[in-house]
Design a protein around this motif. Structure first.
Motif, PDB file in Angstrom:
ATOM      1  N   MET A   1     -24.909 -34.319 -34.203  1.00  0.00           N
ATOM      2  CA  MET A   1     -25.830 -35.080 -35.045  1.00  0.00           C
ATOM      3  C   MET A   1     -25.040 -35.813 -36.122  1.00  0.00           C
ATOM      4  O   MET A   1     -23.970 -35.368 -36.537  1.00  0.00           O
ATOM      5  CB  MET A   1     -26.868 -34.151 -35.700  1.00  0.00           C
ATOM      6  N   LYS A   2     -25.594 -36.889 -36.571  1.00  0.00           N
ATOM      7  CA  LYS A   2     -24.964 -37.693 -37.616  1.00  0.00           C
ATOM      8  C   LYS A   2     -25.988 -37.968 -38.706  1.00  0.00           C
ATOM      9  O   LYS A   2     -27.083 -38.451 -38.426  1.00  0.00           O
ATOM     10  CB  LYS A   2     -24.444 -39.002 -37.026  1.00  0.00           C
ATOM     11  N   LEU A   3     -25.623 -37.659 -39.945  1.00  0.00           N
ATOM     12  CA  LEU A   3     -26.485 -37.933 -41.091  1.00  0.00           C
ATOM     13  C   LEU A   3     -25.838 -39.007 -41.942  1.00  0.00           C
ATOM     14  O   LEU A   3     -24.690 -38.861 -42.374  1.00  0.00           O
ATOM     15  CB  LEU A   3     -26.719 -36.659 -41.903  1.00  0.00           C
ATOM     16  N   THR A   4     -26.581 -40.086 -42.163  1.00  0.00           N
ATOM     17  CA  THR A   4     -26.120 -41.183 -43.007  1.00  0.00           C
ATOM     18  C   THR A   4     -26.901 -41.165 -44.311  1.00  0.00           C
ATOM     19  O   THR A   4     -28.134 -41.126 -44.311  1.00  0.00           O
ATOM     20  CB  THR A   4     -26.328 -42.539 -42.296  1.00  0.00           C
ATOM     21  N   VAL A   5     -26.190 -41.193 -45.427  1.00  0.00           N
ATOM     22  CA  VAL A   5     -26.824 -41.140 -46.742  1.00  0.00           C
ATOM     23  C   VAL A   5     -27.338 -42.531 -47.103  1.00  0.00           C
ATOM     24  O   VAL A   5     -26.558 -43.445 -47.383  1.00  0.00           O
ATOM     25  CB  VAL A   5     -25.836 -40.633 -47.813  1.00  0.00           C
ATOM     26  N   LEU A   6     -28.647 -42.694 -47.079  1.00  0.00           N
ATOM     27  CA  LEU A   6     -29.265 -43.949 -47.516  1.00  0.00           C
ATOM     28  C   LEU A   6     -29.439 -43.969 -49.025  1.00  0.00           C
ATOM     29  O   LEU A   6     -29.392 -45.029 -49.650  1.00  0.00           O
ATOM     30  CB  LEU A   6     -30.619 -44.132 -46.834  1.00  0.00           C
ATOM     31  N   GLY A   7     -29.679 -42.804 -49.604  1.00  0.00           N
ATOM     32  CA  GLY A   7     -29.835 -42.661 -51.045  1.00  0.00           C
ATOM     33  C   GLY A   7     -29.693 -41.209 -51.422  1.00  0.00           C
ATOM     34  O   GLY A   7     -30.116 -40.323 -50.668  1.00  0.00           O
ATOM     35  N   CYS A   8     -29.086 -40.941 -52.578  1.00  0.00           N
ATOM     36  CA  CYS A   8     -28.914 -39.554 -53.028  1.00  0.00           C
ATOM     37  C   CYS A   8     -28.909 -39.451 -54.538  1.00  0.00           C
ATOM     38  O   CYS A   8     -28.478 -38.442 -55.104  1.00  0.00           O
ATOM     39  CB  CYS A   8     -27.634 -38.951 -52.460  1.00  0.00           C
ATOM     40  N   SER A   9     -29.396 -40.485 -55.218  1.00  0.00           N
ATOM     41  CA  SER A   9     -29.382 -40.518 -56.668  1.00  0.00           C
ATOM     42  C   SER A   9     -30.636 -39.874 -57.250  1.00  0.00           C
ATOM     43  O   SER A   9     -31.714 -39.901 -56.649  1.00  0.00           O
ATOM     44  CB  SER A   9     -29.294 -41.970 -57.154  1.00  0.00           C
ATOM     45  N   GLY A  10     -30.476 -39.320 -58.436  1.00  0.00           N
ATOM     46  CA  GLY A  10     -31.614 -38.758 -59.151  1.00  0.00           C
ATOM     47  C   GLY A  10     -32.387 -39.790 -59.950  1.00  0.00           C
ATOM     48  O   GLY A  10     -33.282 -39.435 -60.724  1.00  0.00           O
ATOM     49  N   GLY A  11     -32.076 -41.058 -59.799  1.00  0.00           N
ATOM     50  CA  GLY A  11     -32.788 -42.105 -60.527  1.00  0.00           C
ATOM     51  C   GLY A  11     -32.247 -43.472 -60.160  1.00  0.00           C
ATOM     52  O   GLY A  11     -31.400 -43.619 -59.275  1.00  0.00           O
ATOM     53  N   ILE A  12     -32.735 -44.497 -60.856  1.00  0.00           N
ATOM     54  CA  ILE A  12     -32.298 -45.865 -60.628  1.00  0.00           C
ATOM     55  C   ILE A  12     -31.598 -46.376 -61.879  1.00  0.00           C
ATOM     56  O   ILE A  12     -31.583 -45.708 -62.907  1.00  0.00           O
ATOM     57  CB  ILE A  12     -33.475 -46.783 -60.250  1.00  0.00           C
ATOM     58  N   GLY A  13     -30.996 -47.561 -61.773  1.00  0.00           N
ATOM     59  CA  GLY A  13     -30.401 -48.172 -62.949  1.00  0.00           C
ATOM     60  C   GLY A  13     -28.896 -48.267 -62.915  1.00  0.00           C
ATOM     61  O   GLY A  13     -28.277 -48.668 -63.898  1.00  0.00           O
ATOM     62  N   ALA A  14     -28.267 -47.885 -61.800  1.00  0.00           N
ATOM     63  CA  ALA A  14     -26.824 -48.015 -61.646  1.00  0.00           C
ATOM     64  C   ALA A  14     -26.545 -48.525 -60.241  1.00  0.00           C
ATOM     65  O   ALA A  14     -27.394 -48.424 -59.350  1.00  0.00           O
ATOM     66  CB  ALA A  14     -26.137 -46.664 -61.874  1.00  0.00           C
ATOM     67  N   PRO A  15     -25.356 -49.100 -60.007  1.00  0.00           N
ATOM     68  CA  PRO A  15     -25.032 -49.548 -58.643  1.00  0.00           C
ATOM     69  C   PRO A  15     -25.147 -48.395 -57.644  1.00  0.00           C
ATOM     70  O   PRO A  15     -24.745 -47.271 -57.929  1.00  0.00           O
ATOM     71  CB  PRO A  15     -23.576 -50.025 -58.777  1.00  0.00           C
ATOM     72  N   HIS A  16     -25.722 -48.680 -56.507  1.00  0.00           N
ATOM     73  CA  HIS A  16     -25.860 -47.702 -55.426  1.00  0.00           C
ATOM     74  C   HIS A  16     -26.737 -46.515 -55.820  1.00  0.00           C
ATOM     75  O   HIS A  16     -26.584 -45.429 -55.259  1.00  0.00           O
ATOM     76  CB  HIS A  16     -24.496 -47.212 -54.957  1.00  0.00           C
ATOM     77  N   SER A  17     -27.636 -46.715 -56.764  1.00  0.00           N
ATOM     78  CA  SER A  17     -28.498 -45.598 -57.192  1.00  0.00           C
ATOM     79  C   SER A  17     -29.838 -45.657 -56.464  1.00  0.00           C
ATOM     80  O   SER A  17     -30.881 -45.880 -57.058  1.00  0.00           O
ATOM     81  CB  SER A  17     -28.701 -45.620 -58.713  1.00  0.00           C
ATOM     82  N   ARG A  18     -29.782 -45.454 -55.159  1.00  0.00           N
ATOM     83  CA  ARG A  18     -30.997 -45.333 -54.358  1.00  0.00           C
ATOM     84  C   ARG A  18     -31.429 -43.871 -54.352  1.00  0.00           C
ATOM     85  O   ARG A  18     -30.588 -42.970 -54.335  1.00  0.00           O
ATOM     86  CB  ARG A  18     -30.762 -45.805 -52.923  1.00  0.00           C
ATOM     87  N   THR A  19     -32.729 -43.648 -54.348  1.00  0.00           N
ATOM     88  CA  THR A  19     -33.186 -42.262 -54.411  1.00  0.00           C
ATOM     89  C   THR A  19     -33.229 -41.640 -53.014  1.00  0.00           C
ATOM     90  O   THR A  19     -33.084 -42.310 -52.004  1.00  0.00           O
ATOM     91  CB  THR A  19     -34.557 -42.146 -55.095  1.00  0.00           C
ATOM     92  N   THR A  20     -33.474 -40.345 -52.979  1.00  0.00           N
ATOM     93  CA  THR A  20     -33.157 -39.490 -51.842  1.00  0.00           C
ATOM     94  C   THR A  20     -33.738 -39.938 -50.515  1.00  0.00           C
ATOM     95  O   THR A  20     -34.955 -40.034 -50.348  1.00  0.00           O
ATOM     96  CB  THR A  20     -33.627 -38.055 -52.128  1.00  0.00           C
TER      97      THR A  20
END
Length: 255
Positions: A1-20
């Motif tokens: 299996m392969k898991l790709t991280v689309l978002g893992c941030s606890g919030g927004i407001g910074a580059p690459h800060s997509r949520t879970t």
């Protein structure tokens, strides 16, 4: 299996800060935060299953938009797996015709765009040789984590949780665990806030890791954009047998 991280941030407001949100292979999503919105329509159409840990907005923000984008283009419903309590919240507060249409009744209830599939803590789903099992966690709303099992290796995602003995037991019962994605939402100076909101901070995370019997790679998620560096520095300073690393958007984990 392969898991790709689309978002893992606890919030927004910074580059690459997509949520879970995590894409598993190309047809399963674990949580449906804002990271799903970066996928092109062709990739969205390949998603058949969404597993939701809990109903907080950062974990489901893109779910209504995903269903709206692909519903009429699909030949079968998109299946959303979640605990009965989480499904009740989604039905009552999101898919209620006030916030968003009830896509479990569109175009009609015999052939809807959305299908809810209740999953209980400890229950598994087998999808094409892959097994996904709901694990116990402790959060402010009904919530679960998930163990993903390819048959060759396992990955556990904690979702949102504070210290939880039952989760530790479940993690230790995974004989082929290669990766553990676990949150740390606050730095240690906000430990009281972490406890109240039932999240982890570095000292609580170290308490969890100290009780693990295996040696998986540890990936830290849900870091707040304004405090990620401080929180990771405190985690690094904590030492211990296992050495956590910050999870990054775009990272790919195979198991």
């Amino acid at each position: 299996m392969k898991l790709t991280v689309l978002g893992c941030s606890g919030g927004i407001g910074a580059p690459h800060s997509r949520t879970t949100s995590f894409l598993v292979d190309d047809d399963i999503v674990i949580d449906c935060g804002t990271g799903v919105g970066d996928l092109p329509l062709a990739a969205l159409l390949r998603i058949d299953h969404v597993f939701v840990t809990h109903a907080h907005l950062d974990h489901i923000a893109a779910l209504p938009l995903l269903i709206e984008a692909v519903g009429e283009l699909r030949e079968r419903p998109l299946t959303v797996h979640a605990t009965p309590e989480t499904i009740t919240i989604l039905r009552s507060h999101i898919f209620n015709w006030l916030i968003w249409p009830d896509f479990s009744a569109i175009p009609d209830r015999t052939a809807p765009y959305l299908r809810f599939a209740p999953i209980a803590e400890g229950e598994s789903r087998c999808l094409g040789g892959r097994t996904i099992t709901a694990l116990p966690v402790c959060h402010t709303v009904p919530a679960v984590g998930y163990c993903l099992d390819s048959g060759a290796g396992q990955l556990v995602f904690s979702g949102d949780t504070t210290y939880c003995a039952e989760l530790i037991t479940a993690i230790n019962a995974c004989p082929a665990l290669r990766h553990l994605i676990i949150e740390a939402a606050f730095p240690d100076e906000q430990r009281d806030l972490a406890a109240t909101s039932r999240h982890l901070c570095p000292s609580l995370l170290q308490a969890v890791l100290a009780e693990l019997t295996g040696s998986p790679e540890i990936h830290v998620s849900h870091l707040k954009p304004g405090g990620a560096a401080r929180t990771m520095a405190q985690i690094d300073a904590g030492g211990g047998r296992l050495r956590p690393r910050q999870l990054r958007q775009g990272q790919v984990l195979e198991f």
